[in-house]
Structure formats: C-alpha cells, structure tokens
Design a protein around this motif. Structure first.
Motif, PDB file in Angstrom:
ATOM      1  N   ARG A 172       0.805  -1.313  -0.177  1.00 21.56           N
ATOM      2  CA  ARG A 172      -0.061   0.011   0.127  1.00 21.56           C
ATOM      3  C   ARG A 172       1.272   1.328  -0.145  1.00 21.56           C
ATOM      4  O   ARG A 172       0.865   2.397  -0.731  1.00 21.56           O
ATOM      5  CB  ARG A 172      -1.132  -0.056   1.363  1.00 21.56           C
ATOM      6  N   VAL A 173       2.087   1.476   0.638  1.00 21.18           N
ATOM      7  CA  VAL A 173       2.918   2.666   0.759  1.00 21.18           C
ATOM      8  C   VAL A 173       3.576   2.834   0.005  1.00 21.18           C
ATOM      9  O   VAL A 173       4.038   4.213  -0.675  1.00 21.18           O
ATOM     10  CB  VAL A 173       3.387   2.742   1.944  1.00 21.18           C
ATOM     11  N   CYS A 174       3.773   1.255  -1.188  1.00 20.29           N
ATOM     12  CA  CYS A 174       4.587   1.556  -3.100  1.00 20.29           C
ATOM     13  C   CYS A 174       3.319   2.384  -3.795  1.00 20.29           C
ATOM     14  O   CYS A 174       3.862   3.333  -4.679  1.00 20.29           O
ATOM     15  CB  CYS A 174       4.924   0.552  -3.061  1.00 20.29           C
ATOM     16  N   GLU A 175       2.387   2.146  -3.397  1.00 20.55           N
ATOM     17  CA  GLU A 175       1.237   2.103  -4.143  1.00 20.55           C
ATOM     18  C   GLU A 175       0.909   4.025  -4.128  1.00 20.55           C
ATOM     19  O   GLU A 175       1.471   4.912  -4.949  1.00 20.55           O
ATOM     20  CB  GLU A 175      -0.315   1.783  -3.854  1.00 20.55           C
ATOM     21  N   LEU A 176       0.977   4.731  -2.818  1.00 21.27           N
ATOM     22  CA  LEU A 176       0.872   5.392  -1.952  1.00 21.27           C
ATOM     23  C   LEU A 176       1.914   7.008  -2.708  1.00 21.27           C
ATOM     24  O   LEU A 176       1.652   7.923  -2.854  1.00 21.27           O
ATOM     25  CB  LEU A 176       0.595   6.023  -0.532  1.00 21.27           C
ATOM     26  N   ALA A 177       3.725   6.366  -2.428  1.00 22.09           N
ATOM     27  CA  ALA A 177       4.230   6.975  -2.491  1.00 22.09           C
ATOM     28  C   ALA A 177       4.456   7.269  -4.759  1.00 22.09           C
ATOM     29  O   ALA A 177       4.703   8.217  -4.850  1.00 22.09           O
ATOM     30  CB  ALA A 177       5.619   6.220  -2.533  1.00 22.09           C
ATOM     31  N   VAL A 178       3.797   5.783  -5.239  1.00 19.06           N
ATOM     32  CA  VAL A 178       3.923   6.308  -6.882  1.00 19.06           C
ATOM     33  C   VAL A 178       2.743   7.096  -6.974  1.00 19.06           C
ATOM     34  O   VAL A 178       3.338   7.687  -7.932  1.00 19.06           O
ATOM     35  CB  VAL A 178       3.930   4.652  -7.622  1.00 19.06           C
ATOM     36  N   GLN A 179       1.958   6.966  -6.025  1.00 19.02           N
ATOM     37  CA  GLN A 179       0.721   7.666  -6.559  1.00 19.02           C
ATOM     38  C   GLN A 179       0.821   9.733  -6.788  1.00 19.02           C
ATOM     39  O   GLN A 179       0.886  10.349  -7.660  1.00 19.02           O
ATOM     40  CB  GLN A 179      -0.566   8.036  -5.925  1.00 19.02           C
ATOM     41  N   HIS A 180       1.435   9.747  -5.440  1.00 25.42           N
ATOM     42  CA  HIS A 180       1.764  11.004  -5.237  1.00 25.42           C
ATOM     43  C   HIS A 180       2.882  11.529  -5.540  1.00 25.42           C
ATOM     44  O   HIS A 180       2.732  12.717  -6.454  1.00 25.42           O
ATOM     45  CB  HIS A 180       2.731  11.461  -3.746  1.00 25.42           C
ATOM     46  N   ALA A 181       3.987  11.176  -6.370  1.00 26.99           N
ATOM     47  CA  ALA A 181       4.713  11.300  -6.872  1.00 26.99           C
ATOM     48  C   ALA A 181       4.602  11.253  -8.874  1.00 26.99           C
ATOM     49  O   ALA A 181       4.943  12.462  -9.149  1.00 26.99           O
ATOM     50  CB  ALA A 181       6.075   9.956  -7.081  1.00 26.99           C
ATOM     51  N   ARG A 182       3.615  11.112  -8.689  1.00 27.91           N
ATOM     52  CA  ARG A 182       3.341  11.397  -9.910  1.00 27.91           C
ATOM     53  C   ARG A 182       2.010  12.410 -10.658  1.00 27.91           C
ATOM     54  O   ARG A 182       2.113  12.934 -11.339  1.00 27.91           O
ATOM     55  CB  ARG A 182       1.639  10.079 -10.664  1.00 27.91           C
ATOM     56  N   THR A 183       1.789  12.904  -9.624  1.00 28.53           N
ATOM     57  CA  THR A 183       0.798  13.868  -9.464  1.00 28.53           C
ATOM     58  C   THR A 183       1.665  15.497  -8.469  1.00 28.53           C
ATOM     59  O   THR A 183       0.556  16.796  -8.766  1.00 28.53           O
ATOM     60  CB  THR A 183      -1.168  13.390  -8.628  1.00 28.53           C
ATOM     61  N   ARG A 184       1.911  14.913  -7.747  1.00 27.29           N
ATOM     62  CA  ARG A 184       2.913  16.032  -7.294  1.00 27.29           C
ATOM     63  C   ARG A 184       3.766  16.557  -7.957  1.00 27.29           C
ATOM     64  O   ARG A 184       4.486  16.046  -8.256  1.00 27.29           O
ATOM     65  CB  ARG A 184       3.311  16.278  -5.939  1.00 27.29           C
ATOM     66  N   LYS A 185       3.818  17.826  -8.358  1.00 31.88           N
ATOM     67  CA  LYS A 185       4.185  18.645  -9.118  1.00 31.88           C
ATOM     68  C   LYS A 185       5.481  19.825  -8.476  1.00 31.88           C
ATOM     69  O   LYS A 185       4.964  20.363  -7.158  1.00 31.88           O
ATOM     70  CB  LYS A 185       3.821  19.796  -9.883  1.00 31.88           C
ATOM     71  N   GLN A 186       6.673  19.932  -8.696  1.00 23.67           N
ATOM     72  CA  GLN A 186       7.516  21.333  -8.340  1.00 23.67           C
ATOM     73  C   GLN A 186       8.451  21.499  -9.527  1.00 23.67           C
ATOM     74  O   GLN A 186       8.919  20.248 -10.494  1.00 23.67           O
ATOM     75  CB  GLN A 186       8.391  20.744  -7.593  1.00 23.67           C
ATOM     76  N   PHE A 187       8.785  22.573 -10.033  1.00 25.78           N
ATOM     77  CA  PHE A 187       9.255  23.399 -10.701  1.00 25.78           C
ATOM     78  C   PHE A 187       9.642  23.248 -12.577  1.00 25.78           C
ATOM     79  O   PHE A 187       9.833  22.721 -13.754  1.00 25.78           O
ATOM     80  CB  PHE A 187      10.827  23.161 -10.813  1.00 25.78           C
TER      81      PHE A 187
END
Length: 290
Positions: A172-187
């Motif tokens: 589950r935490v792997c899924e959550l990390a990937v989801q966040h990495a895809r949607t959270r933007k910087q620069f």
C-alpha cells in the motif's frame, strides 16, 4: 517452475478487497482513528465472510482452506489497516466458541507479555492478570503489557500472518508513493521525474516484491525457518517502505489527512510482536549453523 495464484485464490483476494473497501475505506479509517473502539458489527461481518474460520475444516463449520489463503486475506487486512486482534481471532476459530463467527472477540498474551485490544476482548488466551496499559504509537492498536512475562513458544502461524499484514502495508505505501510522485509537481514537472524520488519508489517496490515471494513461499512450505525469513523481509519492507513513502510525501505525510503515517505506526507495532526481529534472526542463525 512457475508459481501463480489459482483462479480461486485470485477470486478470494478480490472478494476480501471489495468487502474491506466497502466496510473499511478511507473515511471509516479516519473515523476509527478519531474514536478508536472496536467495530463489533464489522467484526461479525468478517466472521460471516469466513475471515476467522478460513482454515477451520468444513466438517466443523469452517471454510476449509489453507495457510496460503489465510496469508492472502491477512495481506488485504494489512493493506487497509484493519484494526482489532485479527491474528488472535483467527487462531481462536474452532477453539473458542463464537470466535469463528465473530460473535466473540478474542485476544491473546504475546510470549513477551504484549496484549492488543485487551479492554475490547471477550476472551483472553493466556494469563493477563496485572496487565498494565501502554501508550501505543498506533492510535488503532491499544496495548497492554503483562509484567514478568518474557520469552516462550511462538506460534509460527501467528508469525506468518503478521508478516502477511506487513506485506499489505508494504504494498500500500508503495502505491501511495507512486500516486503522489505522479501528481505532485515542483519546478513545473511531477516529482516522480526526479531521480532521487524514482530510486525511493523503485527500492520500495523491490522490497515489497521480495517480501511477497518469501511470504507466499512460507505459506506453502509452513517451515518455521522459511516463516522466520519471510517475517524479517516483510517487517523491513513495511517499516522502510513507510518511511520512504513519508519521504516522498514530504511534510504533508505527517498530517492527519494522510494515511502514510498510520501505516508506519502500525508497522512499528506489528514489528514488536513475538517472532520478529532478533527472534527470527536467531531462528535463521540456528538453521544455518546446523
């Protein structure tokens, strides 16, 4: 040789995931955190679905399945942070009247004296006299400790089912990390495009899948040494995975709205159950020296 889940096992896993998504989704999880009491209605529904009686023979009113199926079910429970003395309830089915049906809540005294959900239990397996309440890091796992209890025999099935719950958290935490990495933007781009974040997510996946192979294999062999190895890998995958997931989320991972910190806290508590850490390491060492 290829080892894959059977169609029946896939259907069982999907059915349990659907049940838990309906009865213990994100809103229910947060409600439980705000009011940490055992949901008796949900407990009875789990009993009716065969969660506790999964390994009880059909002739005795159970489902009649085996340890591999129990591991799949407990993996799903770990994935959603289902609260309650699940392992103790499962082990009591067919032994304690009403446990299989979820009508009676059973907890047990860990060989190291740790007791989960003592105040909510109808039956306590083991001597809990003089148990002292502890301040649990996990708001959904109230704890007591019985003074003077240290060591003792550990049920390998309990060790493996704990490993299965840890595997659920690691996934589950792997899924959550990937989801966040895809949607959270910087620069101007998703943070998943950054090499450091990619590496964190990749390491989480590798640890989770390595633990999955070990846990599933141990469920087939039921060998205590295989179970010890699976427990070590699953504990590491859950605890390190949750920490890395927090790293990916940054400061928001510690907020009450985010479930990541709850997975880390539950992983810490599960990791302190008997059969983890030094105990599993000792089992492996003895086997290697032999």
């Amino acid at each position: 040789m290829r080892f894959q889940l059977t169609d029946d096992q896939v259907a069982l896993q999907a059915g349990v995931r659907e049940l838990l998504a309906r009865r213990f989704g994100g809103e229910a999880l947060r409600a439980a955190v705000d009011a940490p009491e055992l949901d008796r209605a949900l407990w009875r529904e789990l009993g009716a679905a065969g969660f506790f009686s999964l390994r009880v023979p059909e002739a005795d009113g159970g489902v009649g399945l085996g340890l591999p199926e129990a591991v799949l079910v407990f993996e799903e429970a770990g994935r959603v942070l289902l609260p309650g003395p699940l392992v103790a309830g499962h082990l009591a089915a067919g032994v304690v009247d009403g446990a299989a049906e979820g009508e009676v809540v059973v907890t047990g005294v860990d060989p190291d004296g740790l007791v989960e959900w003592l105040d909510a239990a109808d039956v306590v397996r083991g001597e809990a006299a003089g148990a002292v309440p502890l301040r649990s890091v996990d708001p959904l796992t109230p704890l007591h400790r019985v003074p003077g209890v240290s060591g003792g025999a550990v049920d390998p099935v309990a060790v493996l089912l704990t490993a299965a719950e840890q595997l659920g958290t690691a996934t589950r935490v792997c899924e959550l990390a990937v989801q966040h990495a895809r949607t959270r933007k910087q620069f101007g781009q998703p943070i998943g495009a950054f090499q450091a974040v990619k590496h964190l997510c990749a390491q989480m996946l590798v640890r989770a899948e390595t633990a999955r192979a070990a846990v599933y294999a141990a469920a087939v062999t039921a060998d205590p040494v295989d179970i010890a190895a699976a427990r070590l890998l699953a504990d590491e995958a859950a605890e390190r995975g949750a920490r890395d997931c927090l790293q990916v989320h940054g400061g928001m991972g510690f907020t009450w709205e985010c479930e990541v910190h709850l997975h880390l806290k539950r992983a810490w508590v599960r990791g302190r159950r008997a059969g983890g850490g030094a105990e599993s390491e000792e089992s492996l060492a003895v086997d290697l020296l032999a």
